[in-house]
Motif scaffolding. Structure first.
Motif, mmCIF file in Angstrom:
data_model
loop_
_atom_site.group_PDB
_atom_site.id
_atom_site.type_symbol
_atom_site.label_atom_id
_atom_site.label_comp_id
_atom_site.label_asym_id
_atom_site.label_seq_id
_atom_site.Cartn_x
_atom_site.Cartn_y
_atom_site.Cartn_z
ATOM 1 N N ASP A 100 -24.198 -43.490 77.492
ATOM 2 C CA ASP A 100 -23.586 -42.588 78.275
ATOM 3 C C ASP A 100 -22.905 -41.633 77.347
ATOM 4 O OD1 ASP A 100 -23.106 -40.991 80.402
ATOM 5 O OD2 ASP A 100 -21.002 -42.176 80.880
ATOM 6 N N ALA A 101 -23.685 -41.362 76.339
ATOM 7 C CA ALA A 101 -23.085 -40.665 75.221
ATOM 8 C C ALA A 101 -24.171 -39.555 74.653
ATOM 9 C CB ALA A 101 -22.578 -41.725 73.867
ATOM 10 N N GLY A 102 -25.042 -39.022 75.237
ATOM 11 C CA GLY A 102 -25.870 -38.035 74.702
ATOM 12 C C GLY A 102 -25.216 -36.452 75.098
ATOM 13 N N PRO A 103 -25.980 -35.550 74.235
ATOM 14 C CA PRO A 103 -26.901 -35.845 73.411
ATOM 15 C C PRO A 103 -26.278 -36.342 71.840
ATOM 16 C CG PRO A 103 -26.121 -33.513 73.305
ATOM 17 C CD PRO A 103 -25.389 -34.146 74.538
ATOM 18 N N VAL A 104 -27.240 -37.175 71.306
ATOM 19 C CA VAL A 104 -26.963 -37.676 70.231
ATOM 20 C C VAL A 104 -27.361 -37.075 68.962
ATOM 21 C CG1 VAL A 104 -26.299 -39.778 71.266
ATOM 22 C CG2 VAL A 104 -28.624 -39.386 70.408
ATOM 23 N N ASP A 105 -26.845 -37.438 67.764
ATOM 24 C CA ASP A 105 -27.642 -36.985 66.456
ATOM 25 C C ASP A 105 -28.622 -38.303 65.976
ATOM 26 O OD1 ASP A 105 -26.749 -34.503 66.467
ATOM 27 O OD2 ASP A 105 -24.763 -34.999 65.082
ATOM 28 N N VAL A 106 -29.766 -37.915 65.363
ATOM 29 C CA VAL A 106 -30.738 -39.262 64.828
ATOM 30 C C VAL A 106 -31.097 -39.204 63.504
ATOM 31 C CG1 VAL A 106 -32.763 -40.488 65.521
ATOM 32 C CG2 VAL A 106 -31.303 -39.481 67.398
ATOM 33 N N PHE A 107 -30.862 -39.940 62.815
ATOM 34 C CA PHE A 107 -31.774 -40.267 61.582
ATOM 35 C C PHE A 107 -32.697 -41.255 61.461
ATOM 36 C CE2 PHE A 107 -32.398 -42.078 57.543
ATOM 37 C CZ PHE A 107 -32.874 -41.184 56.640
ATOM 38 N N ALA A 108 -34.103 -40.823 61.539
ATOM 39 C CA ALA A 108 -35.115 -41.840 61.600
ATOM 40 C C ALA A 108 -36.014 -41.938 60.499
ATOM 41 C CB ALA A 108 -36.059 -41.308 62.961
ATOM 42 N N SER A 109 -36.329 -42.953 60.000
ATOM 43 C CA SER A 109 -37.150 -43.058 58.880
ATOM 44 C C SER A 109 -38.532 -43.696 59.217
ATOM 45 C CB SER A 109 -36.491 -44.066 57.872
ATOM 46 O OG SER A 109 -37.007 -44.168 56.653
#
Length: 344
Positions: A100-109
């Protein structure tokens, strides 16, 4: 990027039931009042343990890491079909809904970056900023057919000969510079002993990289129109010394249609992918320390020529601050494991 030493809070482990799987994830709350959006750090097949060090640096926000289905603590239902990037995208959508925290930031590898791109395409309201580190997307390369066949050949080698032979073939492929030759998939697999890997087959076929990702990543077609229409800012992070390896989709001219680019760290995708398996292997060439981009910086600063989203004006080169002498997430995970050249 925060200064000083990492001081993140102790993570709280939670679980989430999703169709066909149970996901395990860890939540590190901000120290004090959070002043930034929640940050998700994701890989594939690398799980949450690979991001422990990086996660501890972001004390100004809640940081979430997770194990993709079928990896480490997360389980898949017996007989479930191999997870595709779209499967992982739906899992991540449900994870953010549970937070229940969106929108979020994402680092994806690596494979996680492919899954994150599929996530943004399917559920754009979930993600404010995505930093996608060298997504292996053979479908966008000029040599797509040869690259796809080569990746599938790694999977077939795994089914036929086991982990050592397949991992040797994998490392040779992701270390290759330049277009993949058309006959690559038909070439004899390299000797596992040359890479410090076992030649015997232990009979197991449960490796998530060789058994799943090498099967499900090649067919994935990037959903360019959906990415362009999304409000998400997509930044493709490129290893400064990765060269023209299999993850060079991040450098492909077509990338400018759907993302900005930011040179990020000198660590190569070959090293990150091999490290994400949880095994230390002897490689040709040297492992490099890297200064990874800060997801927090990328999430809060637009580089020159960017608009803060993928659609609209043509994106430019985003500048991301770096700290010296830091390992990439995948390399950091491997550095904490004892060296071994065989399966446990």
């Amino acid at each position: 990027m925060p200064t000083g030493q990492p001081t993140g809070t102790t993570p709280t482990t939670r679980s989430l039931d999703v169709p066909g799987a149970v996901l395990a994830y860890d939540v590190r709350e901000a120290t004090g009042t959070a002043v930034a959006r929640p940050l998700l750090l994701i890989g594939s097949p690398m799980g949450a343990t690979g991001f422990g060090t990086l996660a501890s640096w972001f004390t100004d926000r809640t940081v979430v890491t997770y194990d993709p289905r079928g990896v480490e603590r997360s389980t898949s239902a017996p007989g479930a079909e191999p997870a595709t990037p779209r499967t992982h995208a739906d899992d991540l959508h449900r994870l953010v809904a549970a937070l229940d925290a969106g929108p979020v930031d994402v680092f994806a590898s690596s494979g996680g970056a492919v899954n994150a791109l599929a996530w943004v395409a399917a559920h754009p309201a979930d993600v404010a900023t995505l930093v996608a580190h060298e997504p292996p997307l053979p479908s966008v390369l000029p040599d797509a057919a040869a690259a796809t066949a080569a990746m599938r050949a790694v999977h077939e080698t795994y089914l036929r000969a086991g982990w050592g032979h397949a991992m040797a073939a994998f490392v040779a492929l992701v270390s290759h510079q330049g277009p993949v030759p058309e006959d690559w998939a038909d070439r004899p697999a390299p000797d596992p002993a040359a890479f410090g890997m076992p030649t015997d087959d232990d009979g197991s076929r449960d490796d998530p990289l060789l058994g799943v990702n090498m099967r499900t990543l090649p067919p994935y077609e990037l959903e360019v129109d959906a990415l362009r229409a999304a409000p998400t800012r997509v930044v493709v992070a490129v290893g400064e010394e990765s060269g023209e390896n299999l993850a060079r989709a991040a450098r492909a001219p077509s990338r400018r249609r759907w993302a900005a680019t930011s040179p990020c760290c000198p660590a190569t995708t070959a090293g990150s992918w091999a490290a994400s398996t949880g095994r230390r292997v002897r490689r040709t060439g040297s492992a490099r320390r890297c200064a990874p981009c800060s997801p927090g910086d990328a999430a809060t600063r637009d580089g020159p020529g960017t608009t803060g989203r993928t659609g609209g004006a043509a994106p430019g080169r985003a500048r991301v601050r770096r700290r010296p002498r830091r390992l990439s997430p995948c390399a950091a995970a491997a550095s904490r494991r004892p060296a071994r050249a065989h399966r446990p």
